[in-house]
Each structure stands twice: as C-alpha cells, then as structure tokens.
Design an enzyme around this catalytic site. Structure first.
Site, PDB file in Angstrom:
ATOM      1  N   HIS B 139     -44.003  12.305  12.667  1.00 62.07           N
ATOM      2  CA  HIS B 139     -43.681  12.639  13.915  1.00 62.07           C
ATOM      3  C   HIS B 139     -42.781  14.073  13.686  1.00 62.07           C
ATOM      4  O   HIS B 139     -41.830  14.593  14.634  1.00 62.07           O
ATOM      5  CB  HIS B 139     -42.684  11.827  14.136  1.00 62.07           C
ATOM      6  CG  HIS B 139     -43.298  10.403  14.892  1.00 62.07           C
ATOM      7  ND1 HIS B 139     -44.624  10.378  15.699  1.00 62.07           N
ATOM      8  CD2 HIS B 139     -43.150   9.078  14.647  1.00 62.07           C
ATOM      9  CE1 HIS B 139     -44.924   9.081  16.100  1.00 62.07           C
ATOM     10  NE2 HIS B 139     -43.953   8.276  15.112  1.00 62.07           N
ATOM     11  N   ASP B 176     -51.318   4.463  12.172  1.00 62.06           N
ATOM     12  CA  ASP B 176     -49.935   4.085  12.385  1.00 62.06           C
ATOM     13  C   ASP B 176     -50.078   3.603  13.933  1.00 62.06           C
ATOM     14  O   ASP B 176     -50.858   4.207  14.504  1.00 62.06           O
ATOM     15  CB  ASP B 176     -49.200   5.163  12.197  1.00 62.06           C
ATOM     16  CG  ASP B 176     -47.579   4.911  12.577  1.00 62.06           C
ATOM     17  OD1 ASP B 176     -46.981   4.388  11.149  1.00 62.06           O
ATOM     18  OD2 ASP B 176     -47.213   4.714  13.698  1.00 62.06           O
ATOM     19  N   HIS B 178     -48.339   4.454  15.866  1.00 58.53           N
ATOM     20  CA  HIS B 178     -47.969   5.703  16.782  1.00 58.53           C
ATOM     21  C   HIS B 178     -48.753   6.685  16.691  1.00 58.53           C
ATOM     22  O   HIS B 178     -49.130   6.815  15.670  1.00 58.53           O
ATOM     23  CB  HIS B 178     -46.280   5.817  16.439  1.00 58.53           C
ATOM     24  CG  HIS B 178     -45.529   4.492  16.880  1.00 58.53           C
ATOM     25  ND1 HIS B 178     -45.097   3.814  15.798  1.00 58.53           N
ATOM     26  CD2 HIS B 178     -44.969   4.213  17.867  1.00 58.53           C
ATOM     27  CE1 HIS B 178     -44.427   2.930  16.266  1.00 58.53           C
ATOM     28  NE2 HIS B 178     -44.188   2.982  17.591  1.00 58.53           N
ATOM     29  N   ASP B 265     -47.118  -0.753  11.283  1.00 55.64           N
ATOM     30  CA  ASP B 265     -46.407  -1.154  12.490  1.00 55.64           C
ATOM     31  C   ASP B 265     -47.483  -1.673  13.498  1.00 55.64           C
ATOM     32  O   ASP B 265     -47.144  -2.070  14.516  1.00 55.64           O
ATOM     33  CB  ASP B 265     -45.315  -0.102  13.151  1.00 55.64           C
ATOM     34  CG  ASP B 265     -46.123   1.231  12.998  1.00 55.64           C
ATOM     35  OD1 ASP B 265     -47.171   1.325  12.676  1.00 55.64           O
ATOM     36  OD2 ASP B 265     -45.267   2.345  13.403  1.00 55.64           O
TER      37      ASP B 265
HETATM   38 ZN   LIG Z   1     -45.457   3.971  13.483  1.00 56.18          ZN
END
Ligand SMILES: [Zn+2]
Lengths: 495, 363
Positions: B139, B176, B178, B265
């Site tokens: 990120h 992931d 995200h 995650d």
């Molecule tokens: Zn993540």
C-alpha cells in the site's frame, strides 16, 4: 589431579592427569560391577588417589547398549495436534496418538481421554506445542500407569516437537542403565577413597554434575567420542579428522574449525537425541565386531576384532595391528582400512578436504598411517593414545542451557534446565522496569542454578524473544522466552 | 540438530532461503496494533516446532535497502517526511499507519529483505527465496502510504533486480486480501512489469483503484490485472482466478522472474477480510506459482510477505502450508485446528475480470 574414566562395555580406562600430562593410567577388561570398577581404581597408588580432586567420566556404555538394541522399550503417548503430519511410528517402540491437541498459543482444542491404556514400564508423553501449556502433558501423564515417565515439554533446549519427543524417548530408555552406572561409579570412587566432585562428559565435550542429569542421560551419548576428539585435538595441535573406535562403532569426527567442532544430534543407534553433540560419521565396525562380519571367509567367527587387532596390553609402542595373533590378519587389516577409507572419503567430499587423520584410540592407531597414505594425507598417532580422552579434561567446562519463560502478566518465571522445570511467582513488573531484561536474566540464572548446586561463572543470552500479552485490546504484560547458557569451571577439591 | 530435522522430512527435495532478521520481530506500531511482531513470532515458533529451521530452510540475513534503491520508487519529498518524522519519534502518514522512531530503519530493512529475496531467486542458489519481512509494503505509493505500509518492498525489489541483473521483465502476483494499490501505481505505465492482484472486492476502498477496469496506461496498457473476488471466496475461487487469468496472461507476458507477494489475511480466520481461503489453499496457490516459475521463468521464484493478522492460527498455518509447498511437500499436508466455513466460488467475478482483459490478452 583429575581422574579421567572411560566406561565401556568390557573395558574401562582410567587416567590421572595433572598439568596436562597423564601421570598414570590403568585399564581393565571384563568390567561389569562396581567392584570391577573399583579394581581399576585400585591400580593407582593410595597417594595418587588421595590427590584426586575431580572426577570426569565418559560413559560409553549408553551408546553401546543402544547400538546393540538392548535398551528397554518405551511407549510414547503423542498428541501430534495440527500442522504437518507426524510419522508417529518412527518415534518410539510403541506409540498411541491422541485426537485433538494444542494450538500455537497452547490452547487445548479437545480434552484428552481420561483413560489411557498403557501396559508399559517406560512412557513418554509429548504434544506438539506442549511447552506452551505444560499442564496438558501432565494431565495425560496422570492417566498413565508407567513406572517411569518423561515429558516432551521438559526436555531442555529449543527443539522442535519431533526432536523433543525422540530425545525424551532416549532419556527414558537410558534411565535405568544410567542410574546403575552412576551408582556403580559412586560406589567404586568411594571405596577407592576418592573424595572429589563427580562430573559426566556430555556429547558436546562439556561437563555436567553427575546428579544433575538424572532426567537427561541422552546428553551423554557421544561423551566418549567427544572426550577423545577434544583430547586428540589438543594433543596434536593440528586440525585433522579424528577416528576412534568403540565396541560396535568407529566414529570419524570432522576436523575442528579453530578448535571448535561441528555440532549435530546423536543418531548412531536406534536412539535419537537433539542435545548438542559433536558431529560424527559413524561406521558400524568396532573392536567387538565379530571378524566374520568384516570378512566372511577363512576366519574363526568366534573371534572378535579385538582379538584380531590385539594392541598388546595397551602399550603404546606395541599398539599396532602387527601384534595381531591370527593368520589372516593382513586380510582383516585390508578390509578394515577399506571400510574406513570409503567413509573418510565421503566426509572429505562433503566437508572440507581432510588432509590429516588423527588416531583417537589404540586400535585405530594401528591402521591410521596406512589409511592416511591411501589419501595422500598425513596420519598422526598422539602420544599416550590409549588415554587420549584424558587430555580433554583440563579445559572442560560445565555448561548448562536454560530456557526461561517470563510472564509479566501472571508474574511467573519458569526455568527449564536439564529436563526439569522450576516455576516461581515474583513481582516482575517492578523488576523488569528497574533492570534491563537481559541483566535480570543473567542474575536470575546465576542465582537459581546456584540454588541447585550448579555454580555458574558467566551467563550468555543465546536467544531472546518476546510477545505482547493482550486482553480485550489492552496490553496486560509480556511473555519473554530467553535461552541462556551458563558456563563454569568444574569444582575441584575434597568434598 | 541438523540430522534429526533432515531425517523427519525425506519428502522435501527443494531448497529454500528464508530472508529474515530478528529486527523484523522488534519493530512495533503500538502494542495493540494489528501489524505487530507476533505476526512473525508465532510463525517462527511454528517453524521451530515443526523442525523446519536450520537444515531444511536456510536463513539468510538481509541488509537495509540503500537510499538509492528506495529512491527508484519513492519521491524524495515523501522519503524526507518519513525520515524526519521517524527521527522525531512520532507522526502518522494515514489514519491507520503510525510512525515511530523505529519506522525508518524497519521499513528499509524490510525493503532490503525483499531485494535480497529477489536477488536469491534470480541467482538460483536455492530453489526459491522468501522474504519473511515486516512492515509490509504493497500500500505504499511513490509519494504517500497507508494500510500499515511505508516503503513498497516488492516495487523496490523489482526495480533493484532489473537494475542489478539482466532481468528485464517481472511478473508480480499479489495474493493478499487487499488490493495492491501502491504497487499498481508504481508500475501503471511500465510495459515490463505485469502486476496481477487477486483481492476482496470491497478491500480496495483505500484508493479504490482495484476494479477490473484498471488495466494500465500508456506503455503499461494491459500490464495491470485486477481480479476482485466476492467476500467468502475460498480455495476454488482463488484457484480459478490463477488458472483462468493470472497464469495465461503471465505466460503470454513471458517474464524472467515471478515475484509472489503473499498476504495471509485472506485466510478464513483473519478479521481484516471476509475471505475464506484455507492454509492448504494458500499452499496450492504457492504450488501454482512454483509450477509457473519452473515452466516459464527458469524456476526463478521469489516470495515477499504481505499482510495476515490472525497471528495465532490463520497466519502460522497458512505460512506453514506455503513453506511445505516451496519445499516440495505433498498437497493438503497441513491440518488446522479450526474448520473452514463455506466458500463461494465467485464465477461471475472471474468472468468479469477475464472480460476486462480480453482486449489486451487472448484468454
Ligand atoms: Zn492485506
């Protein structure tokens, strides 16, 4: 003066060492009882015996009994839990697996059965992540009717589940034999009027007080090999591979690197031990190996290799194969050299080049030059090769590995050392605020070991980890796991 | 202890370098922050308990990423801000991402770990290399960051490997929960880096650029592949996403190396997503990456750890299944204490993602 003892099946070597020189030595074959052992000691003068202020014993019998498959069997009650599958059948003579188990945090996912049928003398209880919740294994142990039980979580050190369990199995299977040798040794020493502290030589060449390893005799499995390798190295002052023979096995010890051996666990027989041990390559030929196994033809199979090689009466000048008594000794010699040659060759391919071979006992001494020649290497027979292990004595240190868990939320410190766990309640928040954790640990380890009759001169922190203990999104404390190594010079002096 | 370890795992025929530094477990954003040292500590406990560390897996210590290498990805202005706030000892770069006095050093060491893993993967001294690092990086954009990230580890490693070696084309698979908004932004106009992300469709909210319509711009057209999956998507959906989209597109792209940024995650136990992957599901995805790298990249595969916050269950077991796959262990080898909930297959989502790529790639 230090008394060095090598206790093997059928053979004991005793040596007195002072200022790094062997002043006298004695050997005896057909040794079985405390009286026999006392007889070896009686060969030293009363004067010398009263001068002995420290005894260091290497107990080769443990490994030999294992290699002969003569140790009592053991049943392992396992909770292999989750994660990777465990080949339980390779762990002990008999195994039972329990459903459920522990999570990485030590939570019990399914209560263990309350009735566990085991018809066994010796048992091991071991769970994956068992060290995260000692009560779990203890609860299972309470349901077992065995006279001797060892627990995976109590095995000292930082081993994984498999090693921990196999090491616990080794400890329980060796227990009876160790205790009988220990009793014989104490009896013999006392009847020889020697009043001095008794130490056992561990597989990594360090010492342990004889009474502190009742729970962990597997620490001694390579003691003889370690003593001889350290002794031979210190005697010749040159890096080389040490070869040494025990009743059933010849060990090849890779060259030390700047005086420090390569390390691994023990795996020469049935047993496995994850305790630190000098690295070896083992060849299943020893001085008690029947010659018929070495060469099938033209040999009287009732004669063992000992009688073939016969290194005189351990007289160093005569310790050669040439003193063998049977007709085809050349053939035996050739076969033996060929066997050792292929193992040394393997070693020099996997490790660094081996350009020096050092004999670690009188049997190997008789073939070392020829063996070395066949590699274009240099062969060395240390002087007083019969008692070469004794030269390890002067520099030996007591070493104790301690695993501490410091739980600042519950204010509990637990100390795991030599297969035992001590816990104590203590207001840790204040102490840990006041002192750096590592300083606190050093002081604590020193004091706590002294309380258990183990003097410690220095403590090194080998590893230190911490997790934050959180409840309802608030930090309630920390859980420190610290591995420390305590070192001390062994005590000397009359008791 | 090496012999005992080896003895236990005769089925493991692959070598693996684990790039790791103890400092990865010492850096903290706060004692109750989800991106915490325990993420690695419990997984390391697991590796130790399963006897994988030592002879089976080789630990390799990384060095901090050089200033020069992080400047290839991040703006000077952003780096100066990160450095100054970290020196000061406090600050924040977004609501969920705090700066402490350790941030600057920790983030550089994590980026250095990713570089080392990519280098090891390139050199092929080991069959694969895995950067077991934190803080995570995907990120982190060139000029700002969020989502517990500071420096974009994978992007920095990608640039470094292309500069240091004759590697020119890199495929990144980001698995992931995200979306890897940072990584996508860095390479959005780059024709030589293919960024493929499989993520939860609602987990793109930070910048909201993880939809299928984002496919790259300029020279980078068709080099961004987003595969958003619905909540509760599990093993089958992820498998299909890799088989039907990531794999064939990567094959046409023909990379020199595959970097897999793996975040645990998406495990069913993780509170930071609603995805339902299992530990063995992760293992299967890693196996697919491994097979792809073996067939199309000369075996060059590097892994870089991303998220994963269920640090006592989902993370250590998924990580274990990952290691098992990298080492050549059998499928479905790992058992977990918790049973997985039901999963959705996400067929429509996969169809939509495939259609979005149809005018860049023949699928
Ligand atoms: Zn993540």
């Amino acid at each position: 003066m230090i008394l060095y003892l090598e206790i093997e099946f059928g053979r004991v070597v005793g040596a007195l060492i002072e200022n790094d020189e062997v002043t006298d030595y004695a050997t005896l074959s057909d040794i079985n009882t405390a009286d026999d052992l006392a007889e070896v000691l009686s060969q030293f003068s009363a004067n010398d015996r009263s001068d002995v202020d420290q005894v260091q014993a290497a107990i080769g019998k443990l490994a030999t009994q294992d290699q002969r498959g003569e140790l009592p069997s053991c049943t392992a009650i396992l909770a292999p839990g989750y994660g990777l599958p465990v080949e339980t059948e390779t762990i002990a003579n008999h195994t039972k697996s329990i459903d459920g188990g522990l999570t990485p945090q030590g939570q019990v996912t399914q209560p263990p059965p309350t009735e566990i049928n085991t018809d066994t003398e010796n048992a091991v209880v071991s769970a994956k992540f068992g060290h995260k919740n000692p009560d779990y294994e203890m609860d299972i142990g309470a349901e077992i009717a065995a006279s001797s039980i060892r627990f995976g979580h109590k095995v000292s050190g930082e081993m994984g589940f498999r090693e921990r369990t196999k090491t616990a199995v080794a400890n329980v299977r060796l227990s009876q034999l160790y205790h009988s040798i220990k009793d014989q040794l104490k009896q013999a020493v006392s009847s020889a009027d020697i009043e001095a502290p008794l130490y056992a030589i561990r597989s990594d060449g360090t010492l342990a007080n004889l009474d502190t390893i009742d729970e962990t005799p597997a620490m001694l499995l390579s003691g003889v090999v370690a003593a001889r390798a350290f002794g031979a190295n210190s005697r010749v002052e040159r890096d080389g591979a040490v070869l040494t023979m025990t009743p059933d096995t010849t060990y090849i010890v890779p060259p030390f690197i700047q005086g420090i051996p390569l390390e691994q666990g023990y795996f020469a027989g049935d047993l496995r031990s994850g305790y630190t041990s000098i690295q070896t390559v083992s060849v299943p030929i020893g001085y008690d190996t029947p010659v018929s196994q070495l060469i099938s033809a033209n040999i009287d199979s009732s004669k063992d290799l000992q009688s073939v090689l016969r290194p005189g009466d351990f007289n160093d000048e005569d310790s050669t194969l040439a003193s063998g008594q049977i007709d085809n000794k050349e053939k035996v010699r050739t076969e033996l050299i060929a066997e050792l040659r292929s193992s040394v060759k393997e070693l020099s391919q996997s490790a660094s080049t081996v350009d020096t071979l050092i004999a670690g006992d009188p049997y190997i001494a008789s073939v070392i030059n020829e063996l070395a020649d066949s590699f274009g290497a240099h062969g060395i027979v240390p002087d007083t090769v019969t008692t070469v292990g004794a030269f390890s004595c002067s520099n030996s240190e007591i070493q104790i590995t301690v695993r501490l868990q410091i739980d600042t939320a519950r204010n509990i410190i637990s100390v795991n050392t030599n297969g035992e766990i001590y816990s104590e309640q203590m207001d840790l928040s204040k102490k840990l605020n006041r002192l750096d954790v590592e300083d606190f640990v050093k002081e604590y380890v020193t004091n706590s070991l002294q309380k258990h009759q183990q003097p410690i001169a220095s403590v090194d922190i080998i590893e230190s980890r911490v997790v934050t203990l959180v409840e309802d999104d608030t930090q309630i404390g920390e859980l420190h796991t610290i591995i420390a190594e305590g070192t001390a010079k062994p005590e000397t002096g009359m008791k | 202890m090496t012999y005992l370890e080896r003895e236990s795992f005769s089925e493991y025929d692959q070598s693996l370098a684990l790039v790791y530094d103890k400092k990865y477990t010492q850096y903290m954003q706060g004692t109750t922050h989800p991106e915490r040292p325990e993420r690695l500590v419990y997984s390391l406990d697991m590796m130790r308990e399963e006897s994988l560390i030592g002879d089976v897996i080789q630990k390799v210590t990384p060095e901090s990423a050089s200033l020069d290498s992080i400047q290839q990805v991040h703006t000077n202005r952003y780096l100066q801000r990160l450095y100054r706030q970290s020196r000061k000892g406090s600050g924040s770069i977004s609501a969920d991402t705090k700066i402490t006095d350790q941030t600057w050093t920790a983030a550089r060491l994590a980026a250095g770990g990713a570089i080392r893993a990519a280098e090891l993967a390139w050199e092929q001294q080991y069959d694969s290399a895995y950067a077991f690092t934190r803080p995570p990086g995907h990120h982190a954009l060139p000029d700002r960051a969020h989502g517990f990230c500071f420096l974009n580890n994978t992007a920095i490693a990608t640039k470094a490997i292309r500069q240091e070696t004759d590697c020119s084309r890199v495929a990144i698979w980001d698995i992931d929960a995200h979306h890897c908004d940072g990584t996508q932004r860095v390479f959005y106009e780059d024709s030589d880096v293919l960024v493929t992300s499989i993520h939860e469709e609602d987990a793109t909210k930070f910048l909201n650029i993880g939809g299928t319509e984002y496919t790259g711009e300029g020279e980078g057209r068709g080099r961004t592949v987003n595969i958003p999956l619905p909540p509760q998507a599990g093993d089958d959906a992820y498998q299909a996403a890799v088989e039907q989209i990531a794999q064939p597109i990567s094959e046409s792209f023909s990379p020199d190396i595959l970097l897999l940024e793996i975040g645990f995650d998406a495990h069913f136990g993780d509170a930071l997503s609603q995805m339902h992957l299992t530990a063995n599901g992760y293992g299967d995805l890693v196996r697919k990456a491994q097979n792809f790298a073996n067939t199309h990249c000369d075996g060059r595969l590097g892994l870089i750890l991303s998220g994963g916050y269920d640090f006592t269950a989902g993370l250590p077991y998924s990580n274990l299944a990952t290691l098992n796959a990298l080492l050549g262990g059998p499928e479905d080898f790992v058992t977990e204490p918790n049973q997985p909930p039901t999963q959705v297959t996400g067929e429509n989502h996969i169809t939509r993602a495939r259609e979005a790529q149809a005018h860049h790639w023949s699928l």
